[in-house]
Design a protein around this motif. Structure first.
Motif, mmCIF file in Angstrom:
data_model
loop_
_atom_site.group_PDB
_atom_site.id
_atom_site.type_symbol
_atom_site.label_atom_id
_atom_site.label_comp_id
_atom_site.label_asym_id
_atom_site.label_seq_id
_atom_site.Cartn_x
_atom_site.Cartn_y
_atom_site.Cartn_z
ATOM 1 N N MET A 1 0.856 -1.206 0.000
ATOM 2 C CA MET A 1 0.000 0.000 0.000
ATOM 3 C C MET A 1 0.888 1.252 0.000
ATOM 4 O O MET A 1 1.851 1.321 0.763
ATOM 5 N N ASN A 2 0.614 2.224 -0.878
ATOM 6 C CA ASN A 2 1.484 3.409 -0.932
ATOM 7 C C ASN A 2 1.184 4.382 0.220
ATOM 8 O O ASN A 2 0.245 4.201 0.993
ATOM 9 N N ASP A 3 2.029 5.429 0.329
ATOM 10 C CA ASP A 3 1.927 6.344 1.475
ATOM 11 C C ASP A 3 0.588 7.065 1.535
ATOM 12 O O ASP A 3 0.027 7.271 2.608
ATOM 13 N N ALA A 4 0.070 7.458 0.356
ATOM 14 C CA ALA A 4 -1.201 8.198 0.338
ATOM 15 C C ALA A 4 -2.327 7.318 0.881
ATOM 16 O O ALA A 4 -3.110 7.749 1.738
ATOM 17 N N LEU A 5 -2.396 6.041 0.425
ATOM 18 C CA LEU A 5 -3.450 5.136 0.912
ATOM 19 C C LEU A 5 -3.270 4.860 2.399
ATOM 20 O O LEU A 5 -4.249 4.803 3.146
ATOM 21 N N GLU A 6 -2.026 4.701 2.829
ATOM 22 C CA GLU A 6 -1.757 4.434 4.254
ATOM 23 C C GLU A 6 -2.212 5.624 5.108
ATOM 24 O O GLU A 6 -2.803 5.453 6.176
ATOM 25 N N GLY A 7 -1.957 6.838 4.618
ATOM 26 C CA GLY A 7 -2.388 8.040 5.343
ATOM 27 C C GLY A 7 -3.901 8.100 5.468
ATOM 28 O O GLY A 7 -4.440 8.440 6.531
ATOM 29 N N VAL A 8 -4.604 7.737 4.394
ATOM 30 C CA VAL A 8 -6.077 7.740 4.421
ATOM 31 C C VAL A 8 -6.573 6.676 5.406
ATOM 32 O O VAL A 8 -7.480 6.922 6.211
ATOM 33 N N ARG A 9 -5.950 5.492 5.351
ATOM 34 C CA ARG A 9 -6.351 4.425 6.271
ATOM 35 C C ARG A 9 -6.169 4.852 7.727
ATOM 36 O O ARG A 9 -6.994 4.562 8.585
ATOM 37 N N ASN A 10 -5.086 5.560 7.984
ATOM 38 C CA ASN A 10 -4.842 6.056 9.348
ATOM 39 C C ASN A 10 -5.911 7.040 9.782
ATOM 40 O O ASN A 10 -6.330 7.054 10.942
ATOM 41 N N HIS A 11 -6.336 7.878 8.832
ATOM 42 C CA HIS A 11 -7.366 8.869 9.164
ATOM 43 C C HIS A 11 -8.658 8.181 9.633
ATOM 44 O O HIS A 11 -9.350 8.678 10.517
ATOM 45 N N THR A 187 -5.189 16.851 7.619
ATOM 46 C CA THR A 187 -4.268 17.799 6.977
ATOM 47 C C THR A 187 -4.414 17.635 5.460
ATOM 48 O O THR A 187 -5.039 16.672 4.983
ATOM 49 N N ALA A 188 -3.766 18.535 4.724
ATOM 50 C CA ALA A 188 -3.851 18.484 3.261
ATOM 51 C C ALA A 188 -3.184 17.229 2.687
ATOM 52 O O ALA A 188 -3.434 16.865 1.532
ATOM 53 N N ALA A 189 -2.381 16.526 3.499
ATOM 54 C CA ALA A 189 -1.616 15.374 2.984
ATOM 55 C C ALA A 189 -2.505 14.237 2.491
ATOM 56 O O ALA A 189 -2.093 13.446 1.641
ATOM 57 N N THR A 190 -3.741 14.127 3.019
ATOM 58 C CA THR A 190 -4.615 13.030 2.583
ATOM 59 C C THR A 190 -5.858 13.551 1.860
ATOM 60 O O THR A 190 -6.865 12.858 1.757
#
Ligand SMILES: C[S@@+](CC[C@H](N)C(=O)[O-])C[C@H]1O[C@@H](n2cnc3c(N)ncnc32)[C@H](O)[C@@H]1O
Length: 276
Positions: A1-11, A187-190
């Motif tokens: 899973m890439n960083d963007a998907l991981e960030g969304v999953r964390n959210h 944050t804007a990151a996700t």
């Protein structure tokens, strides 16, 4: 899973969500008492305009009992349960968040819809279904979490039958930076918002023809104004799902809409022949 998907999953990580829901739902009666899907709207319709938006989208699509429907980014399953209850069709939901899928299954047991509505953990970018498996795909307030739109819409086209319907209910950018945190991103990151025009430019080349194209920003603003005027939200609400800062996230979405930073788009597309 890439960083963007991981960030969304964390959210949407929602630790202990099903246990929190069990506790919150005692407000509606004992565990063995069957719930009506509409009763859960304040905590399971995770998008602006609530149940009315889901109802409107299914009417625009013309969902009937014989259709197989996929809800992409199904959250805790409210839209899927409501569509199945009101239209009589089978609905499958997929979501990136494991706790959300577990919660969706639990709530579906509570509404007695297990035979009609099911959920799987999966990414919208890699749907675990064969080509042409569905008559309709719904996606409400999900695309703003997805960076690779070309792949997203190609994947949705792949799982739709030719002539099938794809309905979106999206938060869109007005070209101005929104205030964060918002319900889909702290944050804007996700957050990967597109304008309405850019959304259409991403969807049509994936093999879709536009049938309905509607700016629902004014309806959403009126909904925000009504919520603000009606005092504290009903309980239980989406705070159970997203945690104690949900009131701040929701307030920022309202502010972004009222300040014209964000808009709301409703659209329905027809899956064109594969070669088109
Ligand atoms: C704001 S919630 C909306 C949930 C639901 N559609 C509703 O309206 O009640 C966004 C949902 O999209 C899911 N999501 C975000 N990115 C996703 C992806 N790449 N694949 C599958 N689900 C995703 C999140 O886990 C979350 O449940």
């Amino acid at each position: 899973m890439n960083d963007a998907l991981e960030g969304v999953r964390n959210h949407y990580r929602a630790t202990g969500l099903t246990e929190r829901l069990k506790a919150a739902l005692t407000a509606f009666g004992p565990e063995d008492q069957r719930l009506d899907p509409r009763q859960l709207a304040a905590l399971d319709q995770f998008h602006t305009i609530g149940l009315a938006a889901t109802d409107e989208l299914t009417k625009l699509v013309g969902i009937t009992a014989d259709m197989s429907v996929l809800d992409v980014g199904s959250g805790v399953g409210g839209p899927a349960r409501f569509v199945a209850a009101t239209r009589g069709c089978k609905v499958t939901g997929v979501d990136l968040s494991e706790p959300f899928v577990e919660a969706a299954r639990y709530l579906t047991e509570r509404t007695g819809q297990v035979g009609q509505v099911s959920f799987q953990v999966a990414s919208a970018l890699e749907l675990p279904f064969g080509d042409g498996a569905f008559d309709a795909v719904l996606m409400q307030h999900v695309a703003m979490n997805i960076e690779d739109r070309a792949r997203l819409y190609r994947e949705i086209r792949r799982v739709l039958k030719e002539g099938g319907r794809f309905a979106i209910f999206d938060v869109v950018s007005n070209g101005v930076e929104p205030h964060y945190p918002v319900p889909w991103a702290r944050t804007a990151a996700t957050s990967f918002l597109l304008t309405a025009a850019a959304t259409r430019e991403a969807i049509e080349p994936a093999g879709f023809r536009t049938l309905v194209w509607r700016d629902d920003t004014e309806t959403a603003k009126a909904w925000v104004a009504r919520l603000r005027a009606s005092g504290p939200p009903p309980s239980p609400n989406l705070g159970v799902v997203m945690g104690p800062d949900f009131a701040e996230l929701a307030a920022n979405l309202g502010r972004n809409l009222l300040e014209g930073r964000l808009g709301i788009l409703t659209a329905v597309f027809e899956a064109a022949p594969a070669s088109a």
